[in-house]
Every structure is written in structure tokens, then in C-alpha cells.
Write a protein that holds these residues in place. Structure first.
Motif, mmCIF file in Angstrom:
data_model
loop_
_atom_site.group_PDB
_atom_site.id
_atom_site.type_symbol
_atom_site.label_atom_id
_atom_site.label_comp_id
_atom_site.label_asym_id
_atom_site.label_seq_id
_atom_site.Cartn_x
_atom_site.Cartn_y
_atom_site.Cartn_z
ATOM 1 N N LYS A 1 -5.874 2.449 -1.034
ATOM 2 C CA LYS A 1 -5.819 1.000 -0.847
ATOM 3 C C LYS A 1 -5.212 0.280 -2.056
ATOM 4 O O LYS A 1 -4.860 -0.890 -1.960
ATOM 5 N N GLU A 2 -5.112 0.986 -3.155
ATOM 6 C CA GLU A 2 -4.713 0.314 -4.392
ATOM 7 C C GLU A 2 -3.209 0.277 -4.588
ATOM 8 O O GLU A 2 -2.505 1.210 -4.252
ATOM 9 N N THR B 1 -12.007 4.943 -12.720
ATOM 10 C CA THR B 1 -12.732 5.712 -11.709
ATOM 11 C C THR B 1 -12.087 7.084 -11.600
ATOM 12 O O THR B 1 -10.947 7.268 -12.015
ATOM 13 N N ARG C 1 -3.312 0.289 -10.349
ATOM 14 C CA ARG C 1 -3.708 1.611 -10.801
ATOM 15 C C ARG C 1 -3.396 1.816 -12.266
ATOM 16 O O ARG C 1 -4.127 2.486 -12.975
ATOM 17 N N ASP D 1 -7.126 7.760 -10.348
ATOM 18 C CA ASP D 1 -5.998 6.990 -9.806
ATOM 19 C C ASP D 1 -5.109 6.414 -10.895
ATOM 20 O O ASP D 1 -4.033 5.909 -10.597
ATOM 21 N N THR E 1 0.846 -1.190 0.000
ATOM 22 C CA THR E 1 0.000 0.000 0.000
ATOM 23 C C THR E 1 0.885 1.245 0.000
ATOM 24 O O THR E 1 2.105 1.130 0.000
ATOM 25 N N GLU F 1 -10.435 5.380 -1.151
ATOM 26 C CA GLU F 1 -10.391 4.177 -1.991
ATOM 27 C C GLU F 1 -9.029 4.024 -2.653
ATOM 28 O O GLU F 1 -8.452 2.943 -2.696
ATOM 29 N N VAL F 2 -8.515 5.127 -3.176
ATOM 30 C CA VAL F 2 -7.267 5.101 -3.938
ATOM 31 C C VAL F 2 -6.098 4.604 -3.087
ATOM 32 O O VAL F 2 -5.263 3.820 -3.528
ATOM 33 N N ASP G 1 -13.514 11.416 -0.408
ATOM 34 C CA ASP G 1 -14.046 10.052 -0.373
ATOM 35 C C ASP G 1 -13.283 9.157 -1.343
ATOM 36 O O ASP G 1 -12.966 8.003 -1.054
ATOM 37 N N TYR G 2 -13.024 9.734 -2.504
ATOM 38 C CA TYR G 2 -12.345 8.959 -3.543
ATOM 39 C C TYR G 2 -10.944 8.553 -3.087
ATOM 40 O O TYR G 2 -10.499 7.419 -3.291
#
Ligand code: ANZ
Length: 817
Positions: A289-290, A303, A295, A326, A183, A286-287, A282-283
Motif C-alpha cells: 500500500k505504500e 517496520t 518507504r 520496506d 501504488t 501492508e507494504v 502479513d507484512y
């Protein structure tokens, strides 16, 4: 007569070698020097088949060089910092040194049993304070030059090992070591400025290409990843600064219908309007975690979030929307792109997902039914009042666009590299502490050289448990120091260095391993270096080799070294596998080196590894026969007992056919070793052994001096591969040890010449005779022989020779009248 007792032979010669020390490299030797190196081992348990293979292959060359009269430096040590020792210490409530030094002792014993041609007097471990003192010193030299620095940025984080990772240590989005998904974290970390050498690291690959495998050279090229393109400035509504993008396709600017900023770059937060700020927030959750690989992947739904702003496409005059997503990375290029869905698939996918316009700027070929078209073709939809790219191919359109952008002050041509600076700090214990003191007044203060090494504090067991910050932080007595500059209270840096730092310069330490006045002796570096042959595995094709190359260039620029590259030639050996699969615990297909050595002996295992295949190929242990190797060694051992002529007997009157084969084999073996075709050397030695056996049993017999010559040659040839057997043979042949330093027998060129060739003699165009002549016969001799031939004389009877055309050694043409 007698029986070849493999294990007794090993015992016997180990003791003799300990005494003779035949591979001690002498710095003052008048001989020409060669530096042979294998990647040093990590001390995780005892040696395995991989170690056995790499050292067997490497030994062929090192031993060959000794035989050829070079002074050979072939050292070994241990790459002994690292996580496995630390994890073992946590598990066993112990100190990492216990595991480390215990395993080193085991491996040393095994290497000595294995008979590697190493100068053991030069060994060291990277975890010895005497070594890491100089790792720290070198860090400070780089620091003084601005090549080591600290910065805050999102870094790869292994949630399992609880430490950061360099980009090179993230494989397919996972931690190279433990496989956990990597991460990102925002942290202040130490970096080496590898990017300062990006162009040179790339350029010197051209010189290395002939002596490094294409595979490795290409892996390095891709990793450095040079691309040529342009920076283009976009004016953003309501912002003074332009939004600059990096593009490799400035020719497609007319097709840029939107822009994308890396969602996790500060730029996104800065550009976002108040209305969109919550959506971006918010976005981002999520990002984070990728993984990076995910990506960038093309086959993943796109997204993103609109930032609520537009920018001006300078060529179309359109206001185009700006997004955060992302699939754009924060730390590549400028962290922002112009999106051209007509020519880039990821942009295409994003356009579909967000319902954005697509304008093709390159004409796809007829019948094209794909989405984005990334190939070459004539430019379309690419003209305004000032610039017209219509009809140009990609290359021409690119340079035309760049020239225009530069004229208008809208952008400039640039070169970009994928290579990042090397993140070197780790939040783990078992590594070299970073020799920096942080002072509230003086900032980053280097530990003075006379206070090095900064030794690790005593921590063990549970103290070492990963907790996201360095365990060194818990050693408060160690952390709290006085500032070397102002004398006020200060703290030590608590990170340790990536163990790849240790291995980036170890090849220099072997030159003067016990020198406590300097990291390495520049004079000796000049005398021995660079490494003439480096043997190791492909798994280091990017990381270790690139880092060592960087260090070498940096040390050169510091005036410490006068080489440009550390490893003149690199041989990457294949793996030892079993039943077609990589050996692994879970598959239960591991082969224990110790068991193989006990069953067949060292030499049979070594011979099997060298003979199995070309060194670059994998060896499937299910397909080879160490038992067959052992039987072969027993046969050669018997040969040496059969020889009845005395040592020193001149071979001059010996059986010519056997002599020719002996000399041919020695001659070819030299070329074969130099071109790393070691398996063929073994095959050729086997042929010589067979021919010698035949000569003894059904030919000239054991007393023939050619037999002695052949068996001695076999002993020298085998000294490269099966050192114990070779030594035993040499003794049975009446010589003093060690055969390893006996010298390569001189090859008699005359015996290499083919015995004879057939020359055709024509008189008036008709073949009158065929003569057997030496292949190197002179024209005059051939002419004389032709004219003296009876059949030719008969054909010439009553005529005068007008002209003789000689094409030695094949043809004589006589014209008579
Ligand atoms: C417009 C364009 C049009 C692009 C086109 C490509 C094809 P390399 O070769 O890897 O250097 N790019 C730039 N910065 C990026 C980032 N931070 N994250 C993700 N992608 C980024 O690739 C450079 C290209 O990758 C750039 O050229 C940019 O997209 C994208 F038909 O610009 B291009």
C-alpha cells in the motif's frame, strides 16, 4: 495624424503574412541554418498565458536570427495523444479525436492571430497515423537492438487513471497527472533500456552546462544519480548463493550489525524460513500500500520482519540477523543492504525499533550528540588480523576496504545509477499501439515495417473506461491476427506507448514532416540539427529532456543520426502567475489570454511578457501593465508617421547624438538577444524612442535623416517583439513588407566609439594642457597634437625636447632639457 487601430492592424497584416509566408524555412537555402524550437503544445482547450509567454520569448530569437541573415527553422505541431482527450471522450461519449482535433484547430487559429514566426507548412500531430507510424517504426528499431524489452516487475500503478506510470511520472508518491497516491503492481511491461546510456547521459551534461541552466543540468544529474561503491558478498547460513549487497560505504563494513532485504523482492520470499513465512506474508500486504517516497522517508517509524536467518559479516566474523523491511527498495542496487546503524540514520532507527547493536566505525567530532554520524572522520573499531582501517578518512578507508574485498574475493568496487529503465507501456487507448504481435509459437514478433502503422481500432465513450487492462483488448477483431512469421493465430500487444515516446523524437520529424518513406531525413538532420535553441518549461527538466537525449543517443548508435545531443542550448522560461500565486481554477486567479488580446491587442501582450522580467523569472500579471505597453506602441506608431525625409535618405549628415544612440542600441541589442536578456532589449528600444521623440520635437526636427534612421531601427527592433506594430511602422516609413525579413541594419563602428577622451600633457612633470582627442587616437597623432599645443610650446620655450612618453589616449609626458 490618425489613430492606431490595433485590431484593424492585426487583421490587415495577418492577410499579408498569409500571402508572403515570411517564415517558410527553405532546406536548399545557401544561408547558414539555425533551428529554433519551443516545446510543442498539448491540445487541451485554447491557448493560455503560458503558451503566449513561451512563444513570445522564443519568437525574439527566431525573428532575430532571420534578421541576421540565417535560414531559420521554427516549426510547431501538437503533442496530441494523451489522457485528457481520452477522459473527455469517456465523459462525453465521444472519440478522443473529436476533442483533440477540435482543440488543435482552435489553437492553430490562436497561434496565427498571435503572429508566431512559425513555418506552418511543417506542422503535424503525434496522433496522426502518418506520424505514429514512425513512432512505431522507431520502437521496432530499438527493439531490434535490444533497447526495448519486456519484463515482469513491480511497477507504479495509478489507481485513478488505471494505468502504470514511469518513475519520472511519480511526484512525491503521487501521480503526476491526477495527484492520486501511486501504488505498486506486479506486471509484465515494456521498457526502454535507458540505463544503457546512464554514464553517457551524465557525461554529456558537462558539455551542455554552459548553455543549459544549472537548475536543469543538476536535476538531470540527480535523476541519473551515479554513485560509487561496492558489491559485498555475505555468506548466508544454509544457502549456497551469497547475499550480495550494494553499498556506497564499504569502509563501514565493520559496523554492519544486521542485513535488510527488500520485503517485496523475490529474495525475501526465498530467504524466509518456514516459521517466519506467515509474518512476511502479513507484512507484505501492508507494504504494497505504500508509495516509494514514503518507504524511503527517514522520519517514518521503521517496520520489518526477521527472516529467521543470519549471515556472516566477513570482517568481524559475527553472524548477523537478516530482516525484510520496506525501507529497502526491490529495484535499487541488489535489493538488499548491509545495515550500519552507526553511520546511517535509517539503519539507526531500525536498530532502535528492533533492539539491534550499534557499532560506530567513524569517530564523530567532539560534542557530537546526534544519532547516526554520516560525516567524515577517522575510522574506529575497524581492524582485524588482516585489515586495519583505523585512523583513515572515509575516502581512504573506502578504497582500502574495496582493495581488500577484491583480493579476498569477497566483493568488488562498482558504480551504481539511480536511473531506471523507462517503463513505456500504458493501459490506455489514446496512444501509439505497440507494434508487436504475440505468437504462441514465435513469441514476440515485430509487425513488419510495411504493415505500419498499426492503427488504433475504433473505440469510443464507455469502451475507453479504465479497467486495469488496456481498452484495446476489447477490440477482438483488431487483437486477433495471424502471426507474420508462422501464419498461425496470434494476438496484438494491447498496450499503447507513453506519450513521452512521441515527444522524444518529434524535433526530427519537422525536418521532413511529409516524408512517407522514412521517419526523418538524415541529410536534413545533418543540415539543420541539432536544435540550436530549445525553449520550454522547467516541468520538463527531467522527463522529456532526458528521454529525448536518450533517443538521440540510441538513434546515433543505430546509424540514423550523427548528433550526440538533441538540444545545443536550452532556455527554461518562468511561469505567468497572478497575485503571487500560480493561476488556477480553484483560486479563481486565472487570466484569460483571449480577454487580454481583445483588450490590449497581440503586440501589447507580447511586449508585456517580454519586457516584464528576464525570461527565466516568473511574471506576476498583477505587477505588469499591458495598458502601458499599448500606450508605448501608440507612441512608436506616431513616430513612424512623423518622419518626413524620404525612404533611402542617407543618414550621413544627420544629428550625430541620435545616430550614435541608434547604432549603440542596435549593437547592444544583438548581444542582449544572444544572451537572452530580452527585457533589456525592450528597455533600450524605449530609450531610443524617447530620444527620437526629443529630436523631433525640440532638436533637429522630423526632417533630419537621423530621425528616419532611428525610427527604422526601432521598427526592426520591435519586429522581434511586436510584429504587427513593426510592420505597420515599416509601411508608414515607405517600405515594402515584411519588416520581419528586412535585415538587421548595419552598425557603423565609428559611431560606437566614444566621442572623445581627455589626454593630459605634462612638461617636466607639470600639467600644461588637456586635449580632447578621439579614444582611438594613434600615439604619433597624440604626440604631434601635444607638441603643437600653444601652452605646451610656451612651457618648452628655450628648451630641447629630449624624450616624449606617450600613453594614448590619456597621457603625454615631455622631458626637456
Ligand atoms: C551501508 C551504508 C553505510 C550505506 C552508511 C550508507 C551509509 P546511493 O548513494 O543512493 O546509491 N541502499 C542500497 N541499496 C538500497 C536499496 N535497494 N534500498 C534502500 N537503500 C539502499 O545509496 C546507496 C546506499 O543506500 C547504500 O550504502 C545502502 O546503504 C543503501 F554509513 O550501505 B549503504
Amino acid at each position: 495624424t490618425g489613430r492606431y487601430d490595433v485590431h484593424a492592424t492585426e487583421q490587415k497584416w495577418r492577410a499579408v503574412w498569409d500571402e508572403l509566408d515570411p517564415f517558410r524555412a527553405d532546406d536548399d537555402s545557401p544561408r547558414e541554418k539555425r533551428y529554433a524550437l519551443t516545446m510543442f503544445p498539448y491540445p487541451s482547450g485554447d491557448l493560455h498565458m503560458g503558451h503566449a509567454e513561451v512563444t513570445a520569448l522564443h519568437d525574439v530569437v527566431a525573428r532575430y536570427w532571420w534578421q541576421r541573415g540565417y535560414e531559420v527553422l521554427n516549426p510547431m505541431g501538437w503533442d496530441s495523444f494523451g489522457l485528457p482527450a481520452e477522459n473527455a471522450a469517456i465523459r462525453n461519449d465521444a472519440h478522443p479525436a473529436d476533442y483533440t482535433y477540435g482543440n488543435i484547430a482552435t489553437q492553430l487559429e490562436s497561434f496565427q492571430r498571435y503572429g508566431v514566426a512559425v513555418d506552418w507548412s511543417r506542422r503535424f500531430n503525434t496522433s496522426d497515423p502518418e506520424y505514429y507510424r514512425w513512432t512505431q517504426w522507431l520502437f521496432l528499431q530499438l527493439h531490434a537492438k535490444g533497447l526495448a524489452y519486456r519484463k515482469n516487475s513491480p511497477v507504479n500503478w495509478c489507481p485513478n487513471d488505471q494505468t502504470v506510470l514511469a518513475n519520472e511520472q511519480v511526484v512525491d508518491g503521487a501521480c503526476e497527472r491526477c495527484g492520486a497516491e501511486v501504488t505498486k503492481r506486479e506486471l509484465t511491461q515494456w521498457y526502454f533500456r535507458t540505463t544503457a546510456y546512464a554514464q553517457e547521459l551524465l557525461d554529456s551534461l558537462d558539455d551542455l552546462q554552459p548553455t543549459w541552466s544549472d537548475k536543469v543540468v543538476n536535476a538531470q544529474r540527480n535523476w541519473i544519480g551515479r554513485s560509487e561503491g561496492a558489491h559485498v558478498d555475505f555468506v548466508v547460513e544454509g544457502r549456497e548463493e551469497p547475499l550480495t549487497v550494494y553499498t556506497t560505504r564499504p569502509d563501514t563494513l565493520f559496523g554492519a550489525t544486521f542485513m535488510v532485504v527488500a520485503a517485496d523482492a523475490p529474495l525475501a520470499a526465498e530467504l524466509v524460513t518456514e516459521e517466519q513465512a506467515g509474518a512476511l506474508e502479513d507484512y507484505l500486504v501492508e507494504v504494497r500500500k505504500e508509495s516509494e517516497i514514503n518507504r524511503l522517508s527517514t522520519d517514518r517509524p521503521k517496520t520489518g520482519v526477521a527472516l529467521g536467518r543470519t549471515a556472516l559479516n566477513p570482517l568481524t566474523g559475527e553472524q548477523i540477523p537478516v530482516y525484510a523491511a520496506d525501507y529497502v527498495l526491490a529495484d535499487y542496487g541488489t535489493g538488499a543492504i548491509m545495515a550500519v546503524p552507526g553511520q546511517d540514520q535509517r539503519d539507526w532507527d531500525f536498530a532502535q525499533a528492533f533492539d539491534l547493536p550499534v557499532v560506530r566505525t567513524v569517530q564523530p567530532p567532539e560534542g557530537f550528540d546526534g544519532e547516526a554520524f554520516t560525516g567524515d572522520g577517522p575510522a574506529i573499531n575497524s581492524a582485524n588480523d588482516e585489515i586495519d582501517l583505523s585512523g583513515m578518512g572515509v575516502a581512504e578507508a573506502k578504497s582500502t576496504a574495496i582493495a581488500y574485498l577484491e583480493r579476498q574475493g569477497l566483493g568488488r568496487g562498482t558504480v551504481n545509477f539511480r536511473l531506471r529503465d523507462w517503463l513505456l507501456s500504458r493501459q490506455r487507448y489514446w496512444g501509439a499501439p505497440i507494434p508487436i504481435i504475440h505468437c504462441p509459437t514465435d513469441g514476440e514478433v515485430p509487425v513488419p515495417a510495411d504493415q505500419l502503422p498499426v492503427e488504433l481500432p475504433e473505440l469510443r465513450g464507455a469502451d475507453l473506461k479504465p479497467k486495469g487492462t488496456s481498452p484495446l483488448g476489447a477490440a477482438t477483431d483488431w487483437v486477433e491476427v495471424t502471426c507474420p512469421t508462422c501464419g498461425g493465430p496470434a494476438t496484438r500487444d494491447t498496450d499503447t506507448m507513453d506519450t513521452f515516446v512521441d515527444s522524444s523524437w518529434y524535433f526530427l520529424r519537422y525536418l521532413s514532416p511529409h516524408d512517407d518513406t522514412q521517419a526523418f531525413d538524415p541529410e536534413l538532420a545533418r543540415a539543420w540539427g541539432p536544435v540550436d535553441l530549445y525553449v520550454g518549461g522547467d516541468e520538463h527538466a527531467v522527463l522529456h529532456l532526458l528521454y529525448s537525449r536518450f533517443f538521440t543517443k540510441a538513434l546515433r548508435d543505430l546509424g540514423l543520426l550523427d548528433w550526440d545531443e538533441p538540444f545545443s542550448a536550452y532556455l527554461s522560461q518562468g511561469k505567468v502567475i497572478n497575485n503571487g500565486r500560480k493561476m488556477s481554477k480553484s483560486l479563481g486567479n486565472g487570466v484569460s489570454l483571449g480577454d487580454q488580446l481583445s483588450e490590449f491587442g497581440v503586440d501589447a501582450v507580447r511586449l508585456t511578457l517580454v519586457f516584464a522580467s528576464p525570461p527565466e523569472d516568473d511574471i506576476d500579471w498583477a505587477d505588469v501593465s499591458p495598458g502601458g505597453s499599448l500606450r508605448f506602441l501608440q507612441r512608436v506608431w506616431r513616430l513612424s508617421g512623423d518622419v518626413t525625409s524620404a525612404p533611402g535618405t542617407s543618414p550621413a549628415d544627420g544629428d550625430v547624438a541620435l545616430r550614435r544612440l541608434t547604432h549603440r542600441t542596435l549593437h547592444d541589442a544583438a548581444t542582449l538577444v544572444e544572451s537572452h536578456r530580452f527585457n533589456v532589449v525592450v528597455a533600450r528600444t524605449m530609450e531610443l524612442v524617447n530620444a527620437t521623440r526629443k529630436t523631433i520635437d525640440t532638436g533637429a526636427g522630423p526632417a533630419d535623416p537621423a530621425v528616419r534612421e532611428a525610427v527604422e531601427a526601432v521598427a526592426v527592433l520591435l519586429s522581434l517583439v511586436a510584429p504587427y506594430t513593426a510592420e505597420e511602422m515599416w509601411e508608414r516609413l515607405g517600405h515594402q513588407p515584411s519588416v520581419a525579413r528586412a535585415g538587421w541594419p548595419e552598425v557603423d563602428e565609428a559611431l560606437l566609439v566614444e566621442e572623445s577622451v581627455t589626454a593630459v600633457v605634462q612638461v617636466q612633470g607639470k600639467v600644461r594642457a588637456r586635449l580632447e582627442v578621439a579614444p582611438d587616437v594613434s600615439e604619433a597623432d597624440l604626440e604631434a597634437a601635444a607638441l603643437a599645443d600653444e601652452a605646451v610650446q610656451r612651457a618648452l620655450e628655450g628648451r630641447t625636447v629630449r624624450k616624449v612618453i606617450v600613453r594614448a589616449p590619456k597621457l603625454v609626458n615631455i622631458v626637456a632639457g
